[in-house]
Design a protein around this motif. Structure first.
Motif, PDB file in Angstrom:
ATOM      1  N   ALA A  13      22.319  49.585  46.416  1.00 12.66           N
ATOM      2  CA  ALA A  13      23.525  49.164  45.024  1.00 12.66           C
ATOM      3  C   ALA A  13      24.083  49.193  44.877  1.00 12.66           C
ATOM      4  N   HIS A  14      25.133  48.353  44.666  1.00 11.68           N
ATOM      5  CA  HIS A  14      27.176  48.497  44.284  1.00 11.68           C
ATOM      6  C   HIS A  14      27.779  48.207  43.770  1.00 11.68           C
ATOM      7  N   SER A  15      28.229  48.619  42.519  1.00 12.80           N
ATOM      8  CA  SER A  15      29.088  48.177  41.848  1.00 12.80           C
ATOM      9  C   SER A  15      30.503  48.159  41.942  1.00 12.80           C
ATOM     10  N   VAL A  16      31.455  47.124  41.445  1.00 13.53           N
ATOM     11  CA  VAL A  16      32.801  47.083  41.505  1.00 13.53           C
ATOM     12  C   VAL A  16      33.278  46.826  40.087  1.00 13.53           C
ATOM     13  N   VAL A  17      34.412  47.251  39.949  1.00  8.63           N
ATOM     14  CA  VAL A  17      34.970  46.848  38.735  1.00  8.63           C
ATOM     15  C   VAL A  17      36.790  46.066  39.915  1.00  8.63           C
ATOM     16  N   ILE A  18      36.905  44.874  39.200  1.00  6.10           N
ATOM     17  CA  ILE A  18      37.893  44.246  39.626  1.00  6.10           C
ATOM     18  C   ILE A  18      38.505  43.668  38.592  1.00  6.10           C
ATOM     19  N   ASN A  19      39.788  44.904  38.831  1.00  6.89           N
ATOM     20  CA  ASN A  19      40.716  44.185  37.822  1.00  6.89           C
ATOM     21  C   ASN A  19      41.614  43.452  37.829  1.00  6.89           C
ATOM     22  N   LEU A  20      41.897  42.362  36.982  1.00  7.50           N
ATOM     23  CA  LEU A  20      42.610  40.927  36.860  1.00  7.50           C
ATOM     24  C   LEU A  20      44.606  41.433  37.024  1.00  7.50           C
ATOM     25  N   PRO A  21      45.328  40.616  37.621  1.00 12.17           N
ATOM     26  CA  PRO A  21      46.436  40.799  37.953  1.00 12.17           C
ATOM     27  C   PRO A  21      47.334  40.701  36.272  1.00 12.17           C
ATOM     28  N   VAL A  22      46.834  40.105  35.724  1.00  8.55           N
ATOM     29  CA  VAL A  22      47.168  39.047  35.218  1.00  8.55           C
ATOM     30  C   VAL A  22      46.669  39.297  33.784  1.00  8.55           C
ATOM     31  N   GLU A  23      46.589  39.267  32.684  1.00 10.52           N
ATOM     32  CA  GLU A  23      46.129  39.411  31.096  1.00 10.52           C
ATOM     33  C   GLU A  23      45.275  37.541  31.500  1.00 10.52           C
ATOM     34  N   ILE A  24      44.269  37.407  31.276  1.00  8.95           N
ATOM     35  CA  ILE A  24      43.538  36.167  31.398  1.00  8.95           C
ATOM     36  C   ILE A  24      42.728  36.466  29.790  1.00  8.95           C
ATOM     37  N   ASP A  25      42.526  34.974  29.607  1.00  7.36           N
ATOM     38  CA  ASP A  25      41.232  35.011  28.285  1.00  7.36           C
ATOM     39  C   ASP A  25      39.806  34.943  29.158  1.00  7.36           C
ATOM     40  N   LEU A  26      39.132  35.726  29.347  1.00  7.04           N
ATOM     41  CA  LEU A  26      37.689  35.149  30.353  1.00  7.04           C
ATOM     42  C   LEU A  26      36.795  34.473  29.196  1.00  7.04           C
ATOM     43  N   THR A  27      36.582  34.834  28.289  1.00  7.34           N
ATOM     44  CA  THR A  27      35.910  34.100  27.271  1.00  7.34           C
ATOM     45  C   THR A  27      35.850  32.452  27.106  1.00  7.34           C
ATOM     46  N   ILE A  28      36.912  32.063  28.075  1.00  5.49           N
ATOM     47  CA  ILE A  28      37.310  30.589  28.477  1.00  5.49           C
ATOM     48  C   ILE A  28      36.871  30.152  29.219  1.00  5.49           C
ATOM     49  N   TYR A  29      36.370  30.944  30.533  1.00  6.45           N
ATOM     50  CA  TYR A  29      36.404  30.766  32.232  1.00  6.45           C
ATOM     51  C   TYR A  29      35.145  30.808  32.437  1.00  6.45           C
ATOM     52  N   ASP A  30      34.002  30.837  33.431  1.00  4.87           N
ATOM     53  CA  ASP A  30      33.326  31.114  34.381  1.00  4.87           C
ATOM     54  C   ASP A  30      33.975  32.110  35.438  1.00  4.87           C
ATOM     55  N   ALA A  31      32.933  33.069  35.547  1.00  3.50           N
ATOM     56  CA  ALA A  31      33.968  34.137  36.621  1.00  3.50           C
ATOM     57  C   ALA A  31      32.572  33.493  38.230  1.00  3.50           C
ATOM     58  N   LYS A  32      33.101  33.444  39.774  1.00  6.05           N
ATOM     59  CA  LYS A  32      32.129  33.050  40.734  1.00  6.05           C
ATOM     60  C   LYS A  32      33.419  33.557  41.342  1.00  6.05           C
ATOM     61  N   ILE A  33      32.427  34.842  42.321  1.00  6.46           N
ATOM     62  CA  ILE A  33      32.525  35.474  43.722  1.00  6.46           C
ATOM     63  C   ILE A  33      32.144  34.327  44.508  1.00  6.46           C
ATOM     64  N   GLN A  34      32.832  33.892  45.543  1.00  5.46           N
ATOM     65  CA  GLN A  34      32.018  33.745  47.067  1.00  5.46           C
ATOM     66  C   GLN A  34      32.587  34.312  47.939  1.00  5.46           C
TER      67      GLN A  34
END
Length: 108
Positions: A13-34
């Motif tokens: 198991a592995h966990s990673v915190v991804i800090n965004l380079p700019v301030e973004i209101d994440l409440t209006i986005y669905d995030a996806k990593i491919q």
């Protein structure tokens, strides 16, 4: 997200915190990593806020990779974060592509 390569051993198991380079209101986005072997290849792994494998923080995301997901998948891949606006379908933010390496587990 500088130095945002992800490396871990298969079957762990592995966990990673991804800090965004700019301030973004994440409440209006669905995030996806491919995760793919190369751009344009089929998706090998996918993580998202909708599937509860990405968790929103304050201008960050917590990626949680279950141990079972990487078994038998040792190799080098590429990952990319995309944010899709939940109300404006044309508002998609794509971030740079980074390395994603699953190291082969050593068994005796």
């Amino acid at each position: 997200m500088a130095g945002a390569n992800i490396t871990f051993k298969e079957g762990t198991a592995h966990s990673v915190v991804i800090n965004l380079p700019v301030e973004i209101d994440l409440t209006i986005y669905d995030a996806k990593i491919q995760v793919r072997q190369a751009a344009g290849d089929e998706v090998v792994f996918e993580f998202s806020t909708q599937a509860d494998t990405l968790t929103e923080g304050t201008n960050s995301l917590l990626l949680e990779i279950p141990a079972t997901l990487s078994v038998g998948k040792a190799g080098s891949y590429k990952w990319q974060l995309m944010l899709n606006n939940t109300t404006d379908l044309e508002d998609i933010i794509k971030f740079p592509i980074y390395g994603f390496t699953v190291l082969q587990a050593i068994t005796f």
